[in-house]
Design a protein around this motif. Structure first.
Motif, short mmCIF file in Angstrom:
data_model
loop_
_atom_site.label_atom_id
_atom_site.label_comp_id
_atom_site.label_asym_id
_atom_site.label_seq_id
_atom_site.Cartn_x
_atom_site.Cartn_y
_atom_site.Cartn_z
N GLU A 17 -8.18 4.96 7.24
CA GLU A 17 -8.85 4.63 5.98
C GLU A 17 -8.03 3.62 5.17
O GLU A 17 -8.58 2.65 4.63
CB GLU A 17 -9.07 5.91 5.17
CG GLU A 17 -9.74 5.64 3.83
CD GLU A 17 -10.31 6.90 3.19
OE1 GLU A 17 -10.82 7.77 3.92
OE2 GLU A 17 -10.23 6.99 1.95
N LEU A 18 -6.72 3.85 5.12
CA LEU A 18 -5.86 2.95 4.35
C LEU A 18 -5.87 1.52 4.92
O LEU A 18 -5.96 0.54 4.18
CB LEU A 18 -4.44 3.53 4.37
CG LEU A 18 -3.42 3.01 3.38
CD1 LEU A 18 -2.48 4.14 2.99
CD2 LEU A 18 -2.62 1.88 3.96
N ASP A 23 -9.12 -2.88 1.81
CA ASP A 23 -8.17 -2.11 2.63
C ASP A 23 -6.94 -2.97 2.95
O ASP A 23 -6.93 -4.19 2.71
CB ASP A 23 -8.85 -1.61 3.91
CG ASP A 23 -9.53 -2.73 4.70
OD1 ASP A 23 -8.86 -3.76 4.94
OD2 ASP A 23 -10.71 -2.59 5.06
N ARG A 61 0.88 4.21 -5.42
CA ARG A 61 -0.34 4.09 -4.60
C ARG A 61 -0.51 5.34 -3.75
O ARG A 61 -1.62 5.84 -3.55
CB ARG A 61 -0.26 2.85 -3.70
CG ARG A 61 -0.25 1.52 -4.45
CD ARG A 61 -1.65 0.99 -4.76
NE ARG A 61 -2.39 0.52 -3.60
CZ ARG A 61 -2.31 -0.70 -3.07
NH1 ARG A 61 -1.48 -1.58 -3.60
NH2 ARG A 61 -3.03 -1.05 -2.04
N VAL A 62 0.59 5.86 -3.22
CA VAL A 62 0.52 7.03 -2.35
C VAL A 62 0.16 8.29 -3.16
O VAL A 62 -0.64 9.11 -2.73
CB VAL A 62 1.86 7.20 -1.59
CG1 VAL A 62 1.94 8.55 -0.95
CG2 VAL A 62 2.01 6.09 -0.55
N LEU A 90 -3.36 8.85 -3.65
CA LEU A 90 -4.12 9.30 -2.47
C LEU A 90 -4.15 10.82 -2.34
O LEU A 90 -4.85 11.36 -1.47
CB LEU A 90 -3.53 8.71 -1.20
CG LEU A 90 -3.63 7.19 -1.01
CD1 LEU A 90 -2.86 6.76 0.24
CD2 LEU A 90 -5.09 6.77 -0.89
N LEU A 109 4.10 7.98 2.11
CA LEU A 109 2.82 8.53 2.57
C LEU A 109 3.06 9.76 3.46
O LEU A 109 2.39 10.79 3.31
CB LEU A 109 2.03 7.46 3.34
CG LEU A 109 0.70 7.93 3.95
CD1 LEU A 109 -0.28 8.41 2.88
CD2 LEU A 109 0.06 6.82 4.78
N PRO A 113 0.80 -1.23 0.00
CA PRO A 113 0.00 0.00 0.00
C PRO A 113 0.84 1.29 0.00
O PRO A 113 0.28 2.37 -0.15
CB PRO A 113 -0.79 -0.08 1.31
CG PRO A 113 -0.64 -1.48 1.81
CD PRO A 113 0.63 -2.00 1.24
#
Lengths: 408, 64
Positions: free
Chosen positions: A160-161, A214, A117-118, A121, A362, A112
């Motif tokens: 959330e992640l 998730d 992926r980050v 977001l 992140l 993740p």
């Protein structure tokens, strides 16, 4: 010939920062390691591990497979009594295993947090940031920036992640905060770890039975596949949950306090629309602010020669990351915050070696968004108290501010 | 310049992709490094050297 102090004279660690200098390393540590990158200190259990402050020495040791994170080895320099007492109850995880076991755990956690992926977001992080700032601006003045923005933003994101219900945040924030205090009794450590671990075990079992979209469901799927145990999965989830909110929250609060003291630097961040300038500024803030200041704990598995000293097999090693970020051999004028510093990315704020922070990308994106958005949307932001009234987290493993009263 | 990577050592920190995205990528499932080109263009050489220097697992090697 060694000029290191005899063990009996090793000074106590941790050491206090100087009054009036909340952004700089402890002066006694600087004096101790003024002419060498490592020295002996005395910790809570009376043992005298090495503390390593030099940038090059830290990278050498953190990249050396003879340097272990195995907290079960005798002589391991635990953070406090509580960490030592609970050692048998913590399952193997990325935090206490060496390669190749570590590699297996880590690769279950990293999916993740890839750059792609980050980056995807960004819109979510931007919206959460805007909503939190809207709410702060609609509320009374002064406001506590920690409660209004610094803590909820990373907590909402990591919840959330992972798929952890955000409404449980009071529970896990409180227990996590107690768990990383400098002085924790065995009893309290067992209680907070037991509560958090029990919570995560329940959540992993739920995700294993009813998977959602998730990260915790992905980890739980590896339990179903027989790759890891429920206890190991819970430990992964707990690690990500705690590291995912506590550190970024401190970076947001502490950076705001520091930038309000340097208006010309704040203006640079506020007025630029170049993502490279913003990214560079975040690296410098990671370097300049010593969020992780208690020292990463390691133990030597064999004798290691470094900087004219010999670390013997079985001796503890404390890697004080913050000091390396202020090493003048790497960063000229290290105590100056310079958001345009060219080599800021060489900092050790996320550690170095195979244990370097899993969630660092992140954290970077969160910080890039939050600093720019806050100072652009609230250009008149100011402290609502005198600087010497700010309560800094001297007694926590993760440094920051407890509260930051602000007005606008 | 010739670049090689050791996927076994990689810890998926993402530092190389952040520094030299035209040369490095990450596997979707676990973030392990994927080398996009073994012989990057000369104008990317500085970024690739920086990427190798900040790789926490020392998994990027460069031959000039």
């Amino acid at each position: 010939m060694s000029d290191v102090l005899p063990e009996a004279e090793a000074p106590e660690w941790p050491m206090p920062r100087a009054a009036g200098c909340p952004f700089d390393p402890p002066p006694a540590l600087r004096a101790l390691t003024d002419d060498k990158p490592l020295a002996r200190v005395r910790i809570w259990d009376g043992s005298t591990p090495w503390i390593v402050t030099g940038h090059a020495a830290q990278r050498t040791l953190l990249g050396d497979p003879r340097v272990s994170v195995d907290e079960r080895l005798p002589g391991f320099p635990h953070w406090h009594e509580g960490m030592a007492a609970a050692v048998e109850y913590r399952p193997r995880s990325v935090f206490n295993s060496d390669a190749p076991e570590h590699t297996r755990y880590r690769r279950i956690m990293t999916g993740p947090f890839t750059l792609k992926r980050v980056e995807a977001l960004r819109p979510t992080i931007q919206k959460i940031t805007d909503d939190l700032i809207d709410r702060m601006l609609a509320g009374p003045k002064p406001a506590d920036l920690v409660e209004a923005l610094a803590l909820p933003l990373p907590t909402l994101m990591i919840s959330e992640l992972l798929g952890v219900p955000y409404e449980d945040h009071d529970f896990f924030q409180e227990n996590a905060a107690r768990g990383i205090a400098h002085n924790v009794s065995a009893e309290e450590s067992m209680r907070t770890f037991g509560a958090l671990n029990g919570y995560l075990v329940q959540l992993v079992e739920k995700k294993a039975a009813e998977p959602a979209d998730d990260a915790l469901s992905d980890i739980a799927a590896r339990v179903n596949a027989g790759d890891i145990t429920v206890a190991e999965a819970a430990m992964m989830g707990l690690g990500l949950l705690i590291a995912g909110h506590e550190t970024s929250a401190n970076m947001i609060g502490l950076a705001t306090a520091a930038l309000l003291e340097h208006p010309e630097q704040l203006a640079l961040l506020r007025d630029t629309d170049d993502p490279k300038v913003v990214a560079g500024a975040v690296e410098e803030l990671l370097r300049y602010l010593g969020i992780i200041h208690g020292g990463q704990r390691r133990i030597a598995k064999e004798d290691i020669e470094i900087a004219g000293e010999t670390i013997r097999a079985g001796e503890g090693i404390i890697i004080e990351l913050f000091s390396a970020n202020r090493d003048a051999d790497v960063f000229p004028e290290p105590d100056v915050m310079d958001l345009r510093r060219a080599n800021a990315r060489h900092h050790n704020a996320f550690g170095f070696g195979i244990h370097q922070c899993v969630g660092q990308q992140l954290a970077r994106v969160e910080l890039q968004i939050v600093y720019c958005t806050l100072f652009r949307r609230v250009p008149t932001l100011a402290l609502a108290v005198e600087r010497d009234e700010i309560q800094f987290k001297h007694d926590r493993l993760a440094y920051g501010v407890y509260t930051l009263p602000v007005t606008w | 310049m010739k670049v090689t990577v050791e996927q076994d050592k990689c810890v998926a920190a993402g530092q190389c992709v952040a520094t030299a995205p035209d040369v490095f990528d990450q596997r979707d499932e676990d973030g392990v490094v994927v080398l996009l080109t073994e012989e990057p263009a000369a104008d990317l050489a500085d970024d690739v050297r920086y990427a190798a220097a900040v790789c926490p697992a020392l998994a990027i090697h460069i031959e000039d």
